[in-house]
Design an enzyme around this catalytic site. Sequence first.
Site, PDB file in Angstrom:
ATOM      1  N   LYS A   1      12.133 -16.199  -8.858  1.00 21.32           N
ATOM      2  CA  LYS A   1      11.559 -15.082  -9.609  1.00 21.32           C
ATOM      3  C   LYS A   1      10.684 -15.649 -10.739  1.00 21.32           C
ATOM      4  O   LYS A   1      11.172 -16.473 -11.517  1.00 21.32           O
ATOM      5  CB  LYS A   1      12.684 -14.217 -10.173  1.00 21.32           C
ATOM      6  CG  LYS A   1      12.181 -12.942 -10.795  1.00 21.32           C
ATOM      7  CD  LYS A   1      13.310 -12.090 -11.338  1.00 21.32           C
ATOM      8  CE  LYS A   1      12.722 -10.962 -12.163  1.00 21.32           C
ATOM      9  NZ  LYS A   1      13.641 -10.434 -13.146  1.00 21.32           N
TER      10      LYS A   1
ATOM     11  N   LYS B   1     -15.692  -2.611  13.037  1.00 22.97           N
ATOM     12  CA  LYS B   1     -14.534  -3.086  13.807  1.00 22.97           C
ATOM     13  C   LYS B   1     -14.767  -2.957  15.313  1.00 22.97           C
ATOM     14  O   LYS B   1     -13.886  -3.288  16.112  1.00 22.97           O
ATOM     15  CB  LYS B   1     -13.281  -2.310  13.392  1.00 22.97           C
ATOM     16  CG  LYS B   1     -13.003  -2.426  11.886  1.00 22.97           C
ATOM     17  CD  LYS B   1     -11.571  -2.231  11.495  1.00 22.97           C
ATOM     18  CE  LYS B   1     -11.461  -2.233   9.970  1.00 22.97           C
ATOM     19  NZ  LYS B   1     -10.215  -2.708   9.436  1.00 22.97           N
TER      20      LYS B   1
ATOM     21  N   ASP C   1      -4.776  -5.789   2.521  1.00 27.81           N
ATOM     22  CA  ASP C   1      -5.962  -6.592   2.826  1.00 27.81           C
ATOM     23  C   ASP C   1      -5.857  -8.005   2.267  1.00 27.81           C
ATOM     24  O   ASP C   1      -6.549  -8.910   2.724  1.00 27.81           O
ATOM     25  CB  ASP C   1      -7.215  -5.917   2.270  1.00 27.81           C
ATOM     26  CG  ASP C   1      -7.563  -4.662   3.065  1.00 27.81           C
ATOM     27  OD1 ASP C   1      -7.276  -4.638   4.273  1.00 27.81           O
ATOM     28  OD2 ASP C   1      -8.100  -3.707   2.472  1.00 27.81           O
TER      29      ASP C   1
ATOM     30  N   ASN D   1       0.852  -1.183   0.000  1.00 26.72           N
ATOM     31  CA  ASN D   1       0.000   0.000   0.000  1.00 26.72           C
ATOM     32  C   ASN D   1       0.883   1.226   0.000  1.00 26.72           C
ATOM     33  O   ASN D   1       1.998   1.173   0.518  1.00 26.72           O
ATOM     34  CB  ASN D   1      -0.840   0.044   1.288  1.00 26.72           C
ATOM     35  CG  ASN D   1      -2.040  -0.859   1.218  1.00 26.72           C
ATOM     36  OD1 ASN D   1      -2.571  -1.118   0.148  1.00 26.72           O
ATOM     37  ND2 ASN D   1      -2.468  -1.342   2.365  1.00 26.72           N
TER      38      ASN D   1
ATOM     39  N   LYS E   1     -16.943   1.806   9.247  1.00 28.50           N
ATOM     40  CA  LYS E   1     -15.748   1.042   9.615  1.00 28.50           C
ATOM     41  C   LYS E   1     -15.613   0.969  11.142  1.00 28.50           C
ATOM     42  O   LYS E   1     -15.266  -0.062  11.699  1.00 28.50           O
ATOM     43  CB  LYS E   1     -14.525   1.765   9.031  1.00 28.50           C
ATOM     44  CG  LYS E   1     -13.430   0.844   8.579  1.00 28.50           C
ATOM     45  CD  LYS E   1     -12.411   1.581   7.737  1.00 28.50           C
ATOM     46  CE  LYS E   1     -12.636   1.352   6.266  1.00 28.50           C
ATOM     47  NZ  LYS E   1     -11.598   1.962   5.425  1.00 28.50           N
TER      48      LYS E   1
ATOM     49  N   ASP F   1      -7.429  -9.186   9.896  1.00 31.71           N
ATOM     50  CA  ASP F   1      -7.704  -7.789  10.258  1.00 31.71           C
ATOM     51  C   ASP F   1      -7.190  -7.596  11.699  1.00 31.71           C
ATOM     52  O   ASP F   1      -7.843  -7.984  12.673  1.00 31.71           O
ATOM     53  CB  ASP F   1      -9.202  -7.498  10.159  1.00 31.71           C
ATOM     54  CG  ASP F   1      -9.485  -6.010  10.318  1.00 31.71           C
ATOM     55  OD1 ASP F   1      -8.810  -5.347  11.129  1.00 31.71           O
ATOM     56  OD2 ASP F   1     -10.388  -5.511   9.616  1.00 31.71           O
ATOM     57  N   ILE F   2      -6.008  -7.023  11.800  1.00 30.32           N
ATOM     58  CA  ILE F   2      -5.327  -6.915  13.110  1.00 30.32           C
ATOM     59  C   ILE F   2      -6.169  -6.096  14.080  1.00 30.32           C
ATOM     60  O   ILE F   2      -6.422  -6.499  15.222  1.00 30.32           O
ATOM     61  CB  ILE F   2      -3.926  -6.275  12.923  1.00 30.32           C
ATOM     62  CG1 ILE F   2      -3.078  -7.135  11.980  1.00 30.32           C
ATOM     63  CG2 ILE F   2      -3.239  -6.075  14.277  1.00 30.32           C
ATOM     64  CD1 ILE F   2      -1.750  -6.510  11.572  1.00 30.32           C
TER      65      ILE F   2
ATOM     66  N   PHE G   1      -7.689   3.925  11.969  1.00 32.22           N
ATOM     67  CA  PHE G   1      -7.487   4.992  10.984  1.00 32.22           C
ATOM     68  C   PHE G   1      -8.159   4.567   9.694  1.00 32.22           C
ATOM     69  O   PHE G   1      -8.108   3.387   9.332  1.00 32.22           O
ATOM     70  CB  PHE G   1      -5.994   5.250  10.761  1.00 32.22           C
ATOM     71  CG  PHE G   1      -5.396   6.102  11.852  1.00 32.22           C
ATOM     72  CD1 PHE G   1      -5.243   5.604  13.135  1.00 32.22           C
ATOM     73  CD2 PHE G   1      -5.031   7.409  11.589  1.00 32.22           C
ATOM     74  CE1 PHE G   1      -4.732   6.394  14.157  1.00 32.22           C
ATOM     75  CE2 PHE G   1      -4.512   8.214  12.602  1.00 32.22           C
ATOM     76  CZ  PHE G   1      -4.368   7.702  13.883  1.00 32.22           C
TER      77      PHE G   1
END
Length: 407
Positions: A287, A339, A277, A208, A335, A304-305, A321
Amino acid sequence: MASARRVLLGVTGGVAAYKAAELARLLIRNNVSVRVAMTEAGARFVGPATFQALTGQPVMTSLWDESVPNAMGHIALSREADAIVIAPASANFIAKLAQGLADDLLSTLCLARNCPLLVAPAMNREMWDNAATQRNIEQLRADGVAILGPARGEQACGETGLGRMLEPQELLEGILGAFAPRVLEGRKVLVTAGPTFEAIDTVRGITNRSSGKMGYAIAEAAAARGAEVVLVSGPTSLAEPAGMRVVRVTSAAQMWKAVQESLSGTDLFFSVAAVADYAPATVSSRKIKKSASAMTLALEPTIDILAHVASMPHGPLCVGFAAESENLADYAQAKRARKKIPMIVANLVQSAVGADENEVTIYDDSGAHPVPKATKARVAAAVVDHAVRLMPAKRRGAAVRPIRRAS
Ligand code: CTP
């Protein structure tokens, strides 16, 4: 209004002395009163008249100033300060501080102080890397002196490396941080920051966009408030902040493991990391070679920590966040509900990634609380202070201090 904080700004010899003038101006604009003391070398780089004009106060340069009625009056000056800040701090002055020498006005003021000392080193990279300087810096840290910087970059001598003084705005944040109320004294704070990197093969991966700056700023704000901080960081190019334990990880699975290992006794958990995710279902140990046909990558969701930590019985107070590209309020509140967390900090991705400033809105049970656009350090301070207010009283440092009764 709270009375103005008082800083004694010590300017020693270095080209960066000109930046100290800007620092003095920023401090004053932030309701901090400033007195300036300069070493002889410092006064060769920027004239005392500049600081006198900026602060509206006489500038002290000598122990033997005959216009001061009492020679010991200088010592009183260090007692009137809430903090002494040396910016720039030359290698020579740092060596004197480490030795406890008092052979000029500024070093005498430092030795006679009973307030925090903050030092912003500024020197050539070889001088900074020199074993003697590193030894002196370690000594100052052990003596409880806060070291602000230095930064890496182009130097006045034309070389590039570590030794540049932090910019005035960064120094301002550090100084204001030192004045923060120690409301998290005795509390443990866990922060995740940065991106995660999910390997596809030995060279490629999924990640990300995240610089880690916001998470690091949260960790620093918590440490400035007296917390024991563990920062679990994905891959970033940021320097490790001092005064906390930093655990470096790469993947979401490693981040989850590090969080579990650090969770015991945690009072507050800030989940700032931009965790991937999805991760590739299998990682190729070679490779992957290119071919003409289309390629399909099988991905599996990562754990999902934040949601896991939030669902733990007797777990920490959790702050999430949310970086969104649209519908900020709706997505952030959804969200937060999904959560099951009491507080979420939301911002628009386009305004935050990689930037030094951020504009966020905090959502909790009582609604939306916009935090005006400011440096990430200021925003982090506002976020941490908001979370502290949501903590049960027994978890708040200030509230658990024993009250000493007169017998
Ligand atoms: N988070 C986490 N573990 C994950 C994904 C997200 O701990 N595997 C945390 C982030 O640190 C952040 C919050 O969850 O505090 C929200 O992250 P975000 O990516 O915005 O939300 P998602 O739940 O992943 O939803 P979406 O990507 O669909 O917006």
